[in-house]
Design a protein around this motif. Structure first.
Motif, PDB file in Angstrom:
ATOM      1  N   UNK A   1       0.821  -1.217   0.000  1.00  0.00           N
ATOM      2  CA  UNK A   1       0.000   0.000   0.000  1.00  0.00           C
ATOM      3  C   UNK A   1       0.855   1.268   0.000  1.00  0.00           C
ATOM      4  N   UNK A   2       1.969   1.219   0.721  1.00  0.00           N
ATOM      5  CA  UNK A   2       2.840   2.401   0.791  1.00  0.00           C
ATOM      6  C   UNK A   2       3.367   2.778  -0.579  1.00  0.00           C
ATOM      7  N   UNK A   3       3.725   1.751  -1.374  1.00  0.00           N
ATOM      8  CA  UNK A   3       4.324   2.018  -2.681  1.00  0.00           C
ATOM      9  C   UNK A   3       3.349   1.816  -3.841  1.00  0.00           C
ATOM     10  N   UNK A   4       2.069   1.584  -3.504  1.00  0.00           N
ATOM     11  CA  UNK A   4       1.032   1.425  -4.532  1.00  0.00           C
ATOM     12  C   UNK A   4       1.438   0.356  -5.563  1.00  0.00           C
ATOM     13  N   UNK A   5       1.756  -0.828  -5.073  1.00  0.00           N
ATOM     14  CA  UNK A   5       2.231  -1.920  -5.915  1.00  0.00           C
ATOM     15  C   UNK A   5       1.061  -2.658  -6.568  1.00  0.00           C
ATOM     16  N   UNK A   6       1.179  -2.895  -7.860  1.00  0.00           N
ATOM     17  CA  UNK A   6       0.255  -3.794  -8.558  1.00  0.00           C
ATOM     18  C   UNK A   6       0.863  -5.188  -8.494  1.00  0.00           C
ATOM     19  N   UNK A   7       0.285  -6.046  -7.663  1.00  0.00           N
ATOM     20  CA  UNK A   7       0.822  -7.385  -7.451  1.00  0.00           C
ATOM     21  C   UNK A   7       0.040  -8.404  -8.263  1.00  0.00           C
ATOM     22  N   UNK A   8       0.740  -9.238  -9.010  1.00  0.00           N
ATOM     23  CA  UNK A   8       0.100 -10.332  -9.743  1.00  0.00           C
ATOM     24  C   UNK A   8       0.739 -11.646  -9.338  1.00  0.00           C
ATOM     25  N   UNK A   9      -0.059 -12.689  -9.367  1.00  0.00           N
ATOM     26  CA  UNK A   9       0.405 -14.031  -9.030  1.00  0.00           C
ATOM     27  C   UNK A   9       0.313 -14.874 -10.289  1.00  0.00           C
ATOM     28  N   UNK A  10       1.417 -15.471 -10.696  1.00  0.00           N
ATOM     29  CA  UNK A  10       1.461 -16.178 -11.962  1.00  0.00           C
ATOM     30  C   UNK A  10       1.543 -17.689 -11.754  1.00  0.00           C
ATOM     31  N   UNK A  11       1.320 -18.408 -12.829  1.00  0.00           N
ATOM     32  CA  UNK A  11       1.601 -19.837 -12.844  1.00  0.00           C
ATOM     33  C   UNK A  11       3.111 -20.041 -12.812  1.00  0.00           C
ATOM     34  N   UNK A  12       3.532 -21.275 -12.607  1.00  0.00           N
ATOM     35  CA  UNK A  12       4.961 -21.574 -12.478  1.00  0.00           C
ATOM     36  C   UNK A  12       5.728 -21.110 -13.704  1.00  0.00           C
ATOM     37  N   UNK A  13       6.854 -20.460 -13.481  1.00  0.00           N
ATOM     38  CA  UNK A  13       7.768 -20.062 -14.547  1.00  0.00           C
ATOM     39  C   UNK A  13       9.112 -20.717 -14.272  1.00  0.00           C
ATOM     40  N   UNK A  14       9.707 -21.316 -15.290  1.00  0.00           N
ATOM     41  CA  UNK A  14      10.967 -22.030 -15.094  1.00  0.00           C
ATOM     42  C   UNK A  14      12.141 -21.083 -14.892  1.00  0.00           C
ATOM     43  N   UNK A  15      12.107 -19.933 -15.542  1.00  0.00           N
ATOM     44  CA  UNK A  15      13.270 -19.055 -15.543  1.00  0.00           C
ATOM     45  C   UNK A  15      13.316 -18.116 -14.342  1.00  0.00           C
ATOM     46  N   UNK A  16      12.161 -17.738 -13.793  1.00  0.00           N
ATOM     47  CA  UNK A  16      12.131 -16.789 -12.679  1.00  0.00           C
ATOM     48  C   UNK A  16      11.087 -17.212 -11.657  1.00  0.00           C
ATOM     49  N   UNK A  17      11.312 -16.783 -10.415  1.00  0.00           N
ATOM     50  CA  UNK A  17      10.316 -16.991  -9.357  1.00  0.00           C
ATOM     51  C   UNK A  17       9.477 -15.735  -9.162  1.00  0.00           C
ATOM     52  N   UNK A  18      10.070 -14.591  -9.481  1.00  0.00           N
ATOM     53  CA  UNK A  18       9.364 -13.327  -9.345  1.00  0.00           C
ATOM     54  C   UNK A  18       9.959 -12.291 -10.278  1.00  0.00           C
ATOM     55  N   UNK A  19       9.286 -11.131 -10.370  1.00  0.00           N
ATOM     56  CA  UNK A  19       9.713 -10.106 -11.311  1.00  0.00           C
ATOM     57  C   UNK A  19       9.260  -8.740 -10.804  1.00  0.00           C
ATOM     58  N   UNK A  20      10.073  -7.704 -11.078  1.00  0.00           N
ATOM     59  CA  UNK A  20       9.708  -6.335 -10.703  1.00  0.00           C
ATOM     60  C   UNK A  20       9.832  -5.413 -11.904  1.00  0.00           C
ATOM     61  N   UNK A  21       8.826  -4.562 -12.095  1.00  0.00           N
ATOM     62  CA  UNK A  21       8.857  -3.527 -13.127  1.00  0.00           C
ATOM     63  C   UNK A  21       8.573  -2.187 -12.445  1.00  0.00           C
ATOM     64  N   UNK A  22       9.452  -1.205 -12.669  1.00  0.00           N
ATOM     65  CA  UNK A  22       9.296   0.071 -11.981  1.00  0.00           C
ATOM     66  C   UNK A  22       8.133   0.889 -12.530  1.00  0.00           C
ATOM     67  N   UNK A  23       7.636   1.788 -11.703  1.00  0.00           N
ATOM     68  CA  UNK A  23       6.542   2.671 -12.101  1.00  0.00           C
ATOM     69  C   UNK A  23       7.023   3.636 -13.185  1.00  0.00           C
ATOM     70  N   UNK A  24       6.121   3.937 -14.129  1.00  0.00           N
ATOM     71  CA  UNK A  24       6.423   4.947 -15.138  1.00  0.00           C
ATOM     72  C   UNK A  24       5.115   5.411 -15.753  1.00  0.00           C
ATOM     73  N   UNK A  25       5.066   6.704 -16.093  1.00  0.00           N
ATOM     74  CA  UNK A  25       3.836   7.258 -16.649  1.00  0.00           C
ATOM     75  C   UNK A  25       2.670   7.071 -15.694  1.00  0.00           C
ATOM     76  N   UNK A  26       1.621   6.446 -16.191  1.00  0.00           N
ATOM     77  CA  UNK A  26       0.441   6.182 -15.350  1.00  0.00           C
ATOM     78  C   UNK A  26       0.495   4.794 -14.713  1.00  0.00           C
ATOM     79  N   UNK A  27       1.557   4.039 -14.982  1.00  0.00           N
ATOM     80  CA  UNK A  27       1.690   2.685 -14.439  1.00  0.00           C
ATOM     81  C   UNK A  27       2.295   2.717 -13.041  1.00  0.00           C
ATOM     82  N   UNK A  28       1.717   1.941 -12.122  1.00  0.00           N
ATOM     83  CA  UNK A  28       2.294   1.785 -10.793  1.00  0.00           C
ATOM     84  C   UNK A  28       3.448   0.787 -10.838  1.00  0.00           C
ATOM     85  N   UNK A  29       4.165   0.675  -9.717  1.00  0.00           N
ATOM     86  CA  UNK A  29       5.144  -0.390  -9.583  1.00  0.00           C
ATOM     87  C   UNK A  29       4.430  -1.729  -9.747  1.00  0.00           C
TER      88      UNK A  29
END
Length: 213
Positions: free
Chosen positions: A29-57
């Motif tokens: 809530x502090x950083x207004x994060x858009x959190x998504x939960x994905x199906x299993x990915x072989x290459x990564x366990x998680x991912x982060x994309x920084x906020x830009x324009x009208x998009x939240x973190x």
């Protein structure tokens, strides 16, 4: 591509250890994060994309992880967010600044004793040299696997002795030949092609298997 799912934040408790939801929601809530939960990915366990324009973190975490792996992965990605808020793109993704942020966030949860003793011990041990990948330290990976529901009856490649047969999750059969530095040389049956395995790769040991023709 793994399918991402938006979840009400209240449903996060299903993915998290007990007594961690409030602190996790505080960060989100502090950083207004858009959190998504994905199906299993072989290459990564998680991912982060920084906020830009009208998009939240934006942060994504694999939904098939056990609760402790899920939390550690989420904290890893939150550390990227905190680092970006301070330094933007002026520092390395997994440099000292990120490690300091990750360690500070981990300590919040370690002090509340939300991890089992074996996981907490490995996290404390790794605080002085945190790995770039979530749950990536070999000792931590080993103890985290003990809490995977789908790991019952499975072993690790490093548990094998030369000459032992095993089968992988995709039903391919191999025989372990020998250890080469940090990897394990294994031969596929019946193709006889050889592959190097990470010692922490999960497999099922076979009691016996016909020799190569």
């Amino acid at each position: 591509m793994a399918k991402a799912e938006r979840h009400p934040l209240s449903s996060l408790s299903h993915y998290l250890p007990d007594n961690t939801l409030e602190d996790v929601l505080s960060f989100i809530n502090r950083y207004k994060v858009q959190l998504t939960i994905t199906r299993a990915r072989k290459s990564v366990l998680g991912d982060y994309r920084n906020a830009h324009g009208t998009e939240n973190h934006r942060i994504s975490v694999n939904g098939n992880l056990n609760k402790y792996s899920f939390l550690i992965t989420l904290l890893h990605e939150l550390a990227h967010l905190v680092t970006y808020e301070t330094y933007r793109h002026r520092v390395q993704p997994h440099g000292r600044e990120w490690k300091d942020s990750y360690a500070a966030i981990l300590r919040v949860f370690l002090e509340k004793q939300v991890f089992p003793g074996d996981i907490a011990m490995e996290l404390h041990r790794s605080l002085h040299n945190l790995g770039a990948s979530s749950c990536s330290e070999p000792g931590l990976m080993r103890v985290l696997k003990n809490y995977d529901n789908d790991s019952i009856g499975l072993s690790l490649v490093e548990d094998l002795k030369p000459g032992e047969w095993f089968v992988t999750r995709d039903n391919k059969v191999y025989i372990m030949e020998k250890k080469i530095r940090t990897r394990y040389l294994c031969t596929a049956y019946p193709s006889k092609k050889q592959y190097l395995f990470n010692g922490l790769y999960e497999i099922k040991i076979l009691e016996q298997h016909p020799e190569f023709p």
